[in-house]
Design a protein around this motif. Structure first.
Motif, PDB file in Angstrom:
ATOM      1  N   ARG A  50      10.231  -3.037  -4.400  1.00 52.11           N
ATOM      2  CA  ARG A  50      11.240  -4.223  -4.115  1.00 52.11           C
ATOM      3  C   ARG A  50      10.268  -5.379  -4.133  1.00 52.11           C
ATOM      4  NH1 ARG A  50      13.144  -8.186  -4.021  1.00 52.11           N
ATOM      5  NH2 ARG A  50      15.169  -8.842  -3.170  1.00 52.11           N
ATOM      6  N   HIS A  68      10.344  -5.716   6.211  1.00 47.46           N
ATOM      7  CA  HIS A  68       9.679  -4.323   5.380  1.00 47.46           C
ATOM      8  C   HIS A  68       8.574  -3.709   6.456  1.00 47.46           C
ATOM      9  CE1 HIS A  68      11.757  -5.218   1.762  1.00 47.46           C
ATOM     10  NE2 HIS A  68      11.602  -6.554   2.058  1.00 47.46           N
ATOM     11  N   THR A 124       0.564   0.953   6.973  1.00 47.73           N
ATOM     12  CA  THR A 124       0.169   1.260   5.263  1.00 47.73           C
ATOM     13  C   THR A 124       1.312   2.010   4.525  1.00 47.73           C
ATOM     14  OG1 THR A 124      -1.052   3.196   6.095  1.00 47.73           O
ATOM     15  CG2 THR A 124      -2.211   1.337   5.562  1.00 47.73           C
ATOM     16  N   ALA A 125       1.945   2.990   5.521  1.00 50.06           N
ATOM     17  CA  ALA A 125       3.201   3.735   4.996  1.00 50.06           C
ATOM     18  C   ALA A 125       4.184   2.537   4.405  1.00 50.06           C
ATOM     19  CB  ALA A 125       3.497   4.674   5.793  1.00 50.06           C
ATOM     20  N   ASN A 126       4.518   1.786   5.542  1.00 51.80           N
ATOM     21  CA  ASN A 126       5.601   0.790   5.098  1.00 51.80           C
ATOM     22  C   ASN A 126       5.241  -0.221   4.115  1.00 51.80           C
ATOM     23  OD1 ASN A 126       6.774   1.602   7.604  1.00 51.80           O
ATOM     24  ND2 ASN A 126       6.097  -0.412   8.772  1.00 51.80           N
ATOM     25  N   ARG A 159       3.204  -3.630 -10.335  1.00 50.70           N
ATOM     26  CA  ARG A 159       2.667  -2.644  -9.468  1.00 50.70           C
ATOM     27  C   ARG A 159       1.442  -1.997 -10.003  1.00 50.70           C
ATOM     28  NH1 ARG A 159       7.701   1.529  -8.395  1.00 50.70           N
ATOM     29  NH2 ARG A 159       6.122   2.143  -6.913  1.00 50.70           N
ATOM     30  N   GLU A 173       1.063   3.578  10.158  1.00 51.53           N
ATOM     31  CA  GLU A 173       2.262   3.289  10.017  1.00 51.53           C
ATOM     32  C   GLU A 173       2.480   2.055   9.078  1.00 51.53           C
ATOM     33  OE1 GLU A 173       5.595   0.693  12.598  1.00 51.53           O
ATOM     34  OE2 GLU A 173       3.674   1.629  13.833  1.00 51.53           O
ATOM     35  N   ARG A 200       3.692   0.917   1.564  1.00 44.68           N
ATOM     36  CA  ARG A 200       3.836   1.530   0.127  1.00 44.68           C
ATOM     37  C   ARG A 200       5.379   1.696  -0.088  1.00 44.68           C
ATOM     38  NH1 ARG A 200      -0.529   4.730   2.399  1.00 44.68           N
ATOM     39  NH2 ARG A 200       1.233   6.112   3.158  1.00 44.68           N
ATOM     40  N   ALA A 201       6.097   1.800   0.713  1.00 41.27           N
ATOM     41  CA  ALA A 201       7.570   2.043   0.846  1.00 41.27           C
ATOM     42  C   ALA A 201       8.240   0.734   0.122  1.00 41.27           C
ATOM     43  CB  ALA A 201       8.208   2.341   2.021  1.00 41.27           C
ATOM     44  N   ALA A 202       7.686  -0.608   0.597  1.00 37.99           N
ATOM     45  CA  ALA A 202       8.105  -1.816   0.207  1.00 37.99           C
ATOM     46  C   ALA A 202       7.735  -2.235  -1.169  1.00 37.99           C
ATOM     47  CB  ALA A 202       7.867  -2.879   1.260  1.00 37.99           C
ATOM     48  N   GLU A 203       6.695  -1.770  -1.782  1.00 35.47           N
ATOM     49  CA  GLU A 203       6.090  -2.125  -2.890  1.00 35.47           C
ATOM     50  C   GLU A 203       7.181  -2.180  -4.329  1.00 35.47           C
ATOM     51  OE1 GLU A 203       2.508  -1.470  -5.870  1.00 35.47           O
ATOM     52  OE2 GLU A 203       3.217   0.155  -4.968  1.00 35.47           O
TER      53      GLU A 203
END
Length: 404
Positions: free
Chosen positions: A381, A343, A372-374, A216, A370, A376-379
């Motif tokens: 995992r 994701h 780019t937000a997805n 990360r 939308e 970030r949320a998946a990073e």
């Protein structure tokens, strides 16, 4: 534990091998890697040492038959020689005919050299990367009475084949892989698709998935993402079966967006490619690719669906995009498409369909906030921190078994 890794690559550019070795070293293991053609000035991670086992194919002195020029610097055994100018039909035919023998000869030469290198080394486990090191890895593990870890970077029997078909060799390799993989204390692979194929094909129940993810955070994080993509980047090997022609054709229908291919190239393929409006750049360091992805805003994650391995593959490019924080435009092919959908990492297009690819790029531009937000949320995992825990857990169990 003292871990001996075997891999027929230069190591320096093999991100999976380097990342796994560094992770094991950080967990307290001593790791030595026997590679091939390792650059003399390359510094491995702390706690990791490296050596080169070399050995040329018997065909190396007659490169005219394989293409007319020297092989690319650091290329693995079996890499077609780069042509000097357009390849005449007779050379193309000779190359097609001789490549299987060239690869087999090069692998055998490396194995002999690596066996000599390993003879005086101390190791408590052998970690064989890919099928072309598995036979030697199993031999060394048996000799020393230590566990074998088989790290399958792809579904070997389902990978793209260049050169004339060799069905008898392919059947023999599958039989050997099944037998030696069954002997291994653990099998690692790159994604659930390949893992399930190995389980189904060989009945293995000791397969763990360690994705080709990235740690990360990135040194390029200070490079701001655009409000809307200004371009799309394909970062990976420029070679057949990677949808490069589809990218070039789609780029003609994307005025105002810069499309860039960046990475090592198969010179034979690149010399015959009509690049159209697409820029082609040499390979860049990982952090530089991150910065390029962030400046342009979109990553192209493409490969064909011609080969079983492509349908099961989880390309490094996907996880690189996640680490850079950019959405992807990906080929709608089985495992890759499944993860993108799961994701919400980007948009998908039909393989080989340039109009579909251009439409997917335009859709990604419209949905950019939308997506780019997805990403970030998946990073969390889809990062190396998650996969590193799987790898170190496998070795913790091996260590516990040796002391029990």
């Amino acid at each position: 534990m003292n871990v001996l890794m075997l891999v027929i690559t230069t190591v320096a550019t093999d991100t999976r091998v380097v990342r796994e070795a560094a992770t094991l070293a950080a967990a307290g293991h001593d790791v030595h890697i026997i590679g091939r053609g390792v650059p003399g000035d390359w510094l491995p991670p702390p706690g990791v040492t490296v050596s080169s086992a070399d050995g040329a194919s018997v065909f190396a002195t007659s490169r005219a038959a394989l293409g007319g020029g020297p092989a690319p610097t650091g290329a693995p055994p079996g890499t077609p020689a780069a042509p000097r100018g357009p390849m005449p039909p007779y050379r193309r035919a000779a190359r097609w005919m001789l490549l299987p023998q060239h690869r087999a000869s090069a692998f055998a030469a490396w194995t002999r050299s690596a066996r000599r290198d390993a003879a005086d080394r101390v190791f408590d486990a052998v970690h064989a990367h890919d099928f072309n090191t598995l036979v030697l890895g199993a031999e060394l593990a048996r000799q020393r009475g230590v566990p074998l870890v088989y790290d399958s970077h792809e579904l070997w029997s389902g990978r793209p084949r260049v050169g004339r078909p060799t069905p008898l060799l392919a059947a023999r390799e599958a039989r050997i892989e099944g037998e030696l993989g069954r002997e291994a204390a653990a099998v690692l692979t790159v994604g659930e698709g390949v893992a399930n194929a190995l389980r189904g094909r060989y009945g293995w129940r000791h397969v763990s998935v360690v994705h080709n993810t990235f740690p990360r955070g990135t040194a390029a994080a200070a490079v701001p993402l655009p409000d809307r993509p200004t371009g799309a980047v394909y970062a990976g090997r420029i070679a057949p079966y990677r949808e490069i022609e589809t990218i070039v054709a789609a780029a003609r229908d994307l005025p105002g967006l810069d499309v860039t291919l960046v990475g090592p190239a198969d010179d034979t393929y690149l010399g015959e490619l009509d690049r159209g409006p697409v820029a082609v750049e040499p390979a860049l360091p990982v952090d530089d690719v991150d910065a390029l992805l962030r400046r342009t805003g979109l990553a192209l994650v493409t490969h064909s669906d011609r080969w079983e391995n492509h349908r099961l593959a989880m390309p490094n490019k996907l996880f690189h995009a996640v680490r850079a924080g950019v959405p992807v435009v990906a080929t709608d092919v089985r495992e890759l498409a499944r993860v993108v959908r799961e994701h919400g990492l980007g948009t998908l297009y039909r393989p080989g369909d340039d109009a579909s690819l251009a439409a997917a790029v335009r859709e990604a531009c419209e949905r950019y906030p939308e997506l780019t937000a997805n990403v970030r949320a998946a990073e969390p995992r889809l990062s190396w921190e998650h996969d590193a825990a799987t790898l170190t857990g496998v070795y913790a169990r091996l260590g516990a078994g040796r002391t029990a």
